[in-house]
Design a protein around this motif. Structure first.
Motif, mmCIF file in Angstrom:
data_model
loop_
_atom_site.group_PDB
_atom_site.id
_atom_site.type_symbol
_atom_site.label_atom_id
_atom_site.label_comp_id
_atom_site.label_asym_id
_atom_site.label_seq_id
_atom_site.Cartn_x
_atom_site.Cartn_y
_atom_site.Cartn_z
ATOM 1 N N GLY A 47 34.644 28.035 16.053
ATOM 2 C CA GLY A 47 34.615 28.631 14.713
ATOM 3 C C GLY A 47 35.902 29.386 14.425
ATOM 4 N N GLY A 48 36.335 30.219 15.397
ATOM 5 C CA GLY A 48 37.563 30.980 15.224
ATOM 6 C C GLY A 48 38.759 30.078 15.030
ATOM 7 N N ASN A 49 38.736 28.966 15.755
ATOM 8 C CA ASN A 49 39.834 28.020 15.650
ATOM 9 C C ASN A 49 39.940 27.445 14.245
ATOM 10 N N ILE A 50 38.768 27.122 13.677
ATOM 11 C CA ILE A 50 38.767 26.545 12.326
ATOM 12 C C ILE A 50 39.240 27.577 11.312
ATOM 13 N N VAL A 51 38.751 28.840 11.468
ATOM 14 C CA VAL A 51 39.183 29.900 10.554
ATOM 15 C C VAL A 51 40.697 30.073 10.644
ATOM 16 N N GLY A 52 41.219 30.098 11.889
ATOM 17 C CA GLY A 52 42.667 30.231 12.075
ATOM 18 C C GLY A 52 43.414 29.106 11.390
ATOM 19 N N GLY A 53 42.901 27.877 11.562
ATOM 20 C CA GLY A 53 43.541 26.719 10.945
ATOM 21 C C GLY A 53 43.543 26.824 9.438
ATOM 22 N N ILE A 54 42.406 27.315 8.881
ATOM 23 C CA ILE A 54 42.313 27.433 7.416
ATOM 24 C C ILE A 54 43.300 28.472 6.907
ATOM 25 N N VAL A 55 43.433 29.597 7.649
ATOM 26 C CA VAL A 55 44.380 30.638 7.230
ATOM 27 C C VAL A 55 45.805 30.086 7.206
ATOM 28 N N VAL A 56 46.175 29.375 8.286
ATOM 29 C CA VAL A 56 47.536 28.817 8.369
ATOM 30 C C VAL A 56 47.767 27.805 7.242
ATOM 31 N N LEU B 68 43.023 30.616 20.438
ATOM 32 C CA LEU B 68 42.815 29.716 19.299
ATOM 33 C C LEU B 68 43.985 28.733 19.213
ATOM 34 N N SER B 69 43.721 27.451 19.391
ATOM 35 C CA SER B 69 44.827 26.496 19.454
ATOM 36 C C SER B 69 45.539 26.369 18.105
ATOM 37 N N SER B 70 44.818 26.601 16.987
ATOM 38 C CA SER B 70 45.491 26.492 15.684
ATOM 39 C C SER B 70 46.551 27.591 15.545
ATOM 40 N N LEU B 71 46.221 28.820 16.012
ATOM 41 C CA LEU B 71 47.197 29.916 15.925
ATOM 42 C C LEU B 71 48.337 29.703 16.921
ATOM 43 N N ARG B 72 47.986 29.187 18.103
ATOM 44 C CA ARG B 72 49.043 28.886 19.080
ATOM 45 C C ARG B 72 50.041 27.898 18.487
ATOM 46 N N TRP B 73 49.498 26.880 17.805
ATOM 47 C CA TRP B 73 50.352 25.862 17.204
ATOM 48 C C TRP B 73 51.235 26.491 16.117
ATOM 49 N N ALA B 74 50.635 27.333 15.276
ATOM 50 C CA ALA B 74 51.402 27.949 14.184
ATOM 51 C C ALA B 74 52.535 28.814 14.749
ATOM 52 N N GLY B 75 52.221 29.588 15.782
ATOM 53 C CA GLY B 75 53.246 30.442 16.386
ATOM 54 C C GLY B 75 54.373 29.623 16.991
ATOM 55 N N ALA B 76 54.005 28.565 17.716
ATOM 56 C CA ALA B 76 55.018 27.728 18.363
ATOM 57 C C ALA B 76 55.882 27.040 17.312
ATOM 58 N N THR B 77 55.264 26.598 16.214
ATOM 59 C CA THR B 77 56.019 25.914 15.166
ATOM 60 C C THR B 77 57.033 26.867 14.527
ATOM 61 N N TYR B 78 56.582 28.100 14.235
ATOM 62 C CA TYR B 78 57.491 29.097 13.655
ATOM 63 C C TYR B 78 58.706 29.287 14.561
ATOM 64 N N VAL B 79 58.435 29.535 15.849
ATOM 65 C CA VAL B 79 59.529 29.800 16.796
ATOM 66 C C VAL B 79 60.469 28.603 16.855
ATOM 67 N N ASN B 80 59.885 27.407 16.941
ATOM 68 C CA ASN B 80 60.705 26.209 17.088
ATOM 69 C C ASN B 80 61.593 25.962 15.871
ATOM 70 N N ILE B 81 61.048 26.225 14.681
ATOM 71 C CA ILE B 81 61.833 25.994 13.462
ATOM 72 C C ILE B 81 62.920 27.056 13.311
ATOM 73 N N VAL B 82 62.522 28.323 13.413
ATOM 74 C CA VAL B 82 63.461 29.411 13.130
ATOM 75 C C VAL B 82 64.575 29.478 14.182
ATOM 76 N N ARG B 83 64.205 29.227 15.443
ATOM 77 C CA ARG B 83 65.185 29.316 16.519
ATOM 78 C C ARG B 83 66.276 28.262 16.370
#
Lengths: 276, 225
Positions: free
Chosen positions: A3-12, B46-61
């Motif tokens: 669930g947290g993963n989906i919320v995170g994905g939606i925020v991004v 959370l893999s979605s946040l991990r991905w977002a963080g890695a993408t930011y670093v990779n682009i900006v760097r």
């Protein structure tokens, strides 16, 4: 966790959509804005010539920086204290002075005092400034590369009767150079990025050409986006090569082949926490 | 010699360095905030946040700082008409701070992550085992130790930031030292070498204490294991 993963994905995704909506609201996504930024004319007269100048400066700078770096690095490892001292002062000075200041100074220097010798003062200033700064970084890579070799390598050289100088040149340096190759390739990312400073002294590299294109079309957002994408793709390619090299070369040296996490800043001696 | 001193006073060299110090201070603050958030994202479960963080670093760097600065002034300010302040000079100063912060946040993130790597996995596991949720475990247990291990790379980032603050001239901040040096060279080409050496030595004087301080600090703060 799912669930947290989906919320995170939606925020991004939401942030990305919001940016696009704002841009669309200001008419920035229209073909009229993007067309002139990506059509054949833009590539033929602006991006590609700019890219060529960027790569040309980076190529010259890389060769020069490696040569200067090896010389200064050997100087810092030399037997004679005076040589060591002079090279240390030079390296510390070059690493502390911003590249842009060197470029501005060299541009003025080549444009006035050396006017008869140097044809293109902006190009030469970009190359020499990049050589001076990155040469000092590579000198540190050489030094740490030799320092990271197992002690036995130098001892073996000395015990078969080589002088310290011969040991450095024929045993330690060859292995250190292979070990530092991945780090040198990732330093190329820094060279490529810093070559964009040439824009400030009107060297017609990629950023400068993009800016000229944008000033004609009134679409700097779109044009600079394309230029940034080109830089990012090139740098990603270089990082990929560096990682491949690090894996392939690890069997050919007694040193550690490692790509620094952040080449811009990790080049400085880092203190490892006690027994980490 | 006395004439050169007059030139230094006339063009306010100390004031130019003061602008760089201010840019560095605010840029470092912004980079520390964004970089810490990015680092937490990159170590989160959370893999979605991990991905977002890695993408930011990779682009900006991989983007030149000069491109970011030019983008902020030409695209964000001129084209999108987004202003950060009514005052002209302050507006460009703030854009330069944003550019420096956004760019160096990627390096701060990587520095903190290298600090996280010095924290044994057992620390995070113990924190989770006593029932702390991820954010609390990161805030109370992992990050305090990670920051101690990250002092040296963070110090290197600060040095890079100070030197890169000269690129603010690409964001139309004319009063900082590279802009000031450019103007001085244009008006007094007869003093080219002394002018350059003055600014260069100024940076050496600023950079070396930061290096010494962070090296000493990282020795003192390192967690003995």
């Amino acid at each position: 966790m799912v669930g947290g993963n989906i919320v995170g994905g939606i925020v991004v995704a939401g942030i990305a959509v919001w940016v696009l909506v704002v841009l669309a609201g200001k008419g920035q996504l229209s073909p009229a804005m993007w067309g002139p930024a990506v059509d054949a004319r833009a590539w033929q007269f602006y991006y590609l010539p700019g890219l060529e100048n960027t790569l040309r400066a980076a190529a010259f700078a890389t060769v020069g920086a490696v040569v200067l770096g090896i010389l200064l690095g050997m100087g810092r490892l030399a037997h004679a204290r005076a040589v060591r001292w002079v090279c240390s002062v030079v390296v510390e000075f070059l690493r502390a002075v911003p590249v842009l200041l060197m470029m501005l100074f060299l541009n003025a220097f080549f444009g006035t005092a050396m006017k008869d010798v140097v044809a293109d003062s902006a190009f030469t200033a970009v190359v020499v400034a990049l050589v001076l700064y990155n040469g000092s970084v590579i000198a540190e890579l050489v030094r740490s590369g030799v320092g990271n070799l197992p002690r036995g390598q130098a001892e073996a050289g000395l015990s078969v009767g080589l002088t310290p100088g011969q040991t450095l040149r024929s045993v330690q340096l060859p292995q250190a150079l292979i070990a530092m190759l991945p780090a040198v390739v990732s330093q190329l990312v820094v060279v490529l990025k810093d070559s964009a400073l040439g824009q400030i002294i009107s060297y017609a590299e990629l950023l400068r050409s993009a800016q000229i294109l944008a000033s004609g079309g009134g679409n700097p957002l779109q044009v600079l986006f394309v230029a940034a994408v080109l830089f990012i793709l090139l740098n990603n390619l270089l990082s990929w090569v560096a990682h491949r090299l690090a894996r392939r070369l690890s069997g050919r040296t007694a040193g550690r082949t490692q790509v620094p996490v952040t080449p811009d800043v990790a080049a400085r001696r880092t203190v490892r926490p006690a027994a980490a | 010699m006395s004439e050169f001193l007059d030139i230094l006073k006339h063009y306010d060299v100390l004031g130019a360095f003061w602008v760089n110090i201010q840019l560095t201070f605010w840029g470092a603050l912004l980079a520390l905030v964004i970089g810490t958030v990015l680092a937490v994202m990159r170590i989160s479960p959370l893999s979605s946040l991990r991905w977002a963080g890695a993408t930011y670093v990779n682009i900006v760097r991989n983007t030149p700082l000069t491109v970011i600065m030019t983008f902020l002034v030409l695209a964000v300010w001129t084209q999108l008409k987004i202003s950060l302040a009514h005052d002209f000079a302050l507006n460009f100063f703030l854009f330069a701070v944003v550019g420096l912060g956004v760019y160096h946040a990627a390096f701060v993130c990587e520095a903190i992550r290298s600090g996280v790597n010095t924290v044994p996995a057992g620390q995070a596991e113990a924190a989770r085992a006593i029932g702390l949720p991820f954010l609390a475990a990161a805030r109370i247990v992992v990050l305090p130790q990670a920051f101690r291990g990250a002092v040296a790379p963070l110090g290197n980032t600060l040095i890079a930031l100070l030197k890169n603050s000269t690129v603010a001239v690409a964001a139309s901040v004319a009063t900082e030292s590279s802009g000031a040096m450019k103007t001085m060279i244009e008006f007094r080409p007869d003093y080219l070498w002394p002018i350059f050496l003055t600014f260069a030595v100024g940076f050496v004087v600023l950079v070396i204490p930061i290096g010494l301080a962070t090296t000493g600090l990282s020795r003192r703060l390192a967690v003995t294991r």
